[in-house]
Design an enzyme around this catalytic site. Structure first.
Site, PDB file in Angstrom:
ATOM      1  N   ALA A   1      46.040  39.916  34.072  1.00  0.00           N
ATOM      2  CA  ALA A   1      45.246  39.384  33.296  1.00  0.00           C
ATOM      3  C   ALA A   1      44.404  40.831  33.674  1.00  0.00           C
ATOM      4  O   ALA A   1      44.743  41.606  34.604  1.00  0.00           O
ATOM      5  CB  ALA A   1      44.017  38.531  33.675  1.00  0.00           C
TER       6      ALA A   1
ATOM      7  N   ARG B   1      44.890  30.095  31.279  1.00  0.00           N
ATOM      8  CA  ARG B   1      46.427  29.297  31.303  1.00  0.00           C
ATOM      9  C   ARG B   1      46.603  27.755  30.712  1.00  0.00           C
ATOM     10  O   ARG B   1      47.516  27.178  29.067  1.00  0.00           O
ATOM     11  CB  ARG B   1      47.532  29.897  31.979  1.00  0.00           C
TER      12      ARG B   1
ATOM     13  N   LEU C   1      43.057  36.854  39.798  1.00  0.00           N
ATOM     14  CA  LEU C   1      43.539  36.814  38.092  1.00  0.00           C
ATOM     15  C   LEU C   1      44.617  36.956  38.253  1.00  0.00           C
ATOM     16  O   LEU C   1      45.322  37.970  38.955  1.00  0.00           O
ATOM     17  CB  LEU C   1      43.021  38.394  37.914  1.00  0.00           C
ATOM     18  N   ASP C   2      45.373  36.589  37.453  1.00  0.00           N
ATOM     19  CA  ASP C   2      46.722  36.676  37.473  1.00  0.00           C
ATOM     20  C   ASP C   2      47.234  38.446  36.763  1.00  0.00           C
ATOM     21  O   ASP C   2      46.372  39.315  36.256  1.00  0.00           O
ATOM     22  CB  ASP C   2      47.514  36.115  36.437  1.00  0.00           C
ATOM     23  N   PRO C   3      48.704  38.991  37.240  1.00  0.00           N
ATOM     24  CA  PRO C   3      48.935  39.941  37.290  1.00  0.00           C
ATOM     25  C   PRO C   3      49.091  40.541  36.293  1.00  0.00           C
ATOM     26  O   PRO C   3      48.483  41.232  35.190  1.00  0.00           O
ATOM     27  CB  PRO C   3      49.965  39.707  37.684  1.00  0.00           C
TER      28      PRO C   3
END
Length: 304
Positions: A50, A181, A46-48
Site C-alpha cells: 500500500a 482487503r 499500511l500493508d507493504p
C-alpha cells in the site's frame, strides 16, 4: 540514575507518502534514523504494497498517537473482480475464480451493506494475534484460522470508476481497525464473483493529508542535516479535533507534574476530552472537570 536515551529529544509529526514495497515499521525506522530521534512511532499500519499517508510521531508526539489511530481515515483502492487470493490482495496466490461480472447496479446495491456499523473479519494474512502469535505467521505456515469478526464504522464507501467489467475503483472513509482487503474480499463474496485488492492508497488520516506527505527519498536526502527539521509538523497538529484549554500559570505547573490544573474554558461540558496549553504549547490531554483539566497524558514540551 537512568540510562540516557540516544539521539535528539525532538518532537513532532512527519507525514510520509509511503511507497509500495516497504513495511510501515521500516519507514518509522528510516525516519527515526534520519532525524536522530530518541523515540518514534506511527499511527496506523499500511500493508507493504500500500501507499499513501503514514503519519510518524517523534518524541512527545508519540503520546498523541492514539488520537490519530482512532480518527477517520480515507482510502482509494482498486478491486479485481473474478478472483480470490490467499492474502486478499494481488501479492497472494489465486485460490478461486469466477466468470461472473456484476453490472454497476448490482455493485451499488451490494455496497449499501458495507456502510455504517459493520462486522468485519480480518484477512488471514494480518497482524491480528491468535493465541499470542500473529495471524500472518500462522498463515505462512499453512494454518487456516477462524478469526473473529470485529466492529468497524464505515463512514462512506463509493464507486469512483468502473473502467472494465472486472475492475472497480472505490473510495472509503472508515474508523479504526478497518481492512480494505476484507472489504474487497467480502464484496466479491456478496456479488458471487470473488474479489481482491489490486492497489491501495491512503489519502488522509485524521488531520494529515497525502498532499502534505514527504517522500522517503526526501527524508534520505536531508537525513542528519540541519534542514530536516523543517519537515516536522507541530505535535499540536494531532490535537486539532479536541478543544484547547489555556492553562493558568499555576495550572500549568500542576499539569506538568501530572496533577489536575486550572484552565480557562469556553463552557465545555463536564467530562469533555480536551487538551491544555500554556503559551501556545501542549501540556496535557485529559478530561475537563469544573474548571480544571484532569490529565490522562502529560506532555513535556521541553524534554531533556
Amino acid at each position: 540514575m537512568g540510562r540516557k536515551r540516544k539521539g535528539r529529544a525532538i518532537s513532532g509529526w512527519v507525514v510520509i507518502d509511503k511507497p509500495a514495497g516497504i513495511t510501515s515499521t521500516a519507514v518509522v525506522g528510516k525516519v527515526r534514523w534520519a532525524f536522530d530521534a530518541q523515540k518514534a512511532g506511527h499511527a496506523g499500519t499500511l500493508d507493504p504494497d500500500a501507499t499513501g499517508v503514514l503519519a510518524v510521531a517523534l518524541g512527545e508526539a508519540t503520546k498523541t498517537v492514539p488520537l490519530i489511530a482512532d480518527a477517520l481515515k480515507a482510502y482509494r483502492f482498486r478491486v479485481q473482480l473474478g478472483a480470490a487470493t490467499t492474502t486478499d490482495d494481488a501479492s497472494g496466490t489465486v485460490i478461486a475464480t469466477s466468470g461472473l461480472r456484476p453490472d454497476r447496479a448490482a455493485i451499488e446495491a451490494a455496497l449499501a451493506g458495507f456502510r455504517g456499523q459493520i462486522d468485519q473479519v480480518p484477512p488471514q494474512f494480518s497482524a491480528v494475534k491468535v493465541e499470542g502469535e500473529r495471524a500472518y505467521d500462522l498463515a505462512r505456515e499453512g494454518e487456516a484460522m477462524d478469526l473473529a469478526a470485529r466492529p468497524l464504522w464505515v463512514d462512506s464507501l463509493e464507486i469512483t470508476d468502473h473502467p472494465a467489467p472486472d475492475l472497480l475503483d472505490l473510495e472509503m472513509v472508515c474508523g479504526k481497525g478497518g481492512y480494505v482487503r476484507s472489504i474487497a474480499r467480502d464484496l466479491g463474496q456478496v456479488l458471487g464473483c470473488f474479489g481482491h485488492v489490486l492497489s491501495l492508497r491512503r489519502i488522509w488520516s485524521g488531520p494529515f493529508d497525502v498532499e502534505d506527505g514527504v517522500t522517503l527519498e526526501r527524508i534520505e536526502e536531508l537525513a542528519r542535516s540541519n534542514d530536516i527539521d523543517a519537515l516536522l509538523l507541530p505535535l499540536e497538529t494531532a490535537l486539532a479535533d479536541l478543544p484547547e484549554l489555556p492553562a493558568t500559570p499555576e495550572g500549568a505547573l500542576r499539569l506538568r507534574n501530572g496533577n489536575p490544573g486550572m484552565v480557562l474554558t469556553g463552557g465545555l461540558d463536564y467530562g469533555t476530552q480536551a487538551w491544555a496549553s500554556f503559551q501556545g504549547r501542549a501540556l496535557a490531554i485529559g478530561q475537563y472537570r469544573a474548571g480544571e483539566l484532569h490529565p490522562t497524558r502529560v506532555i513535556n514540551p521541553d524534554p531533556e
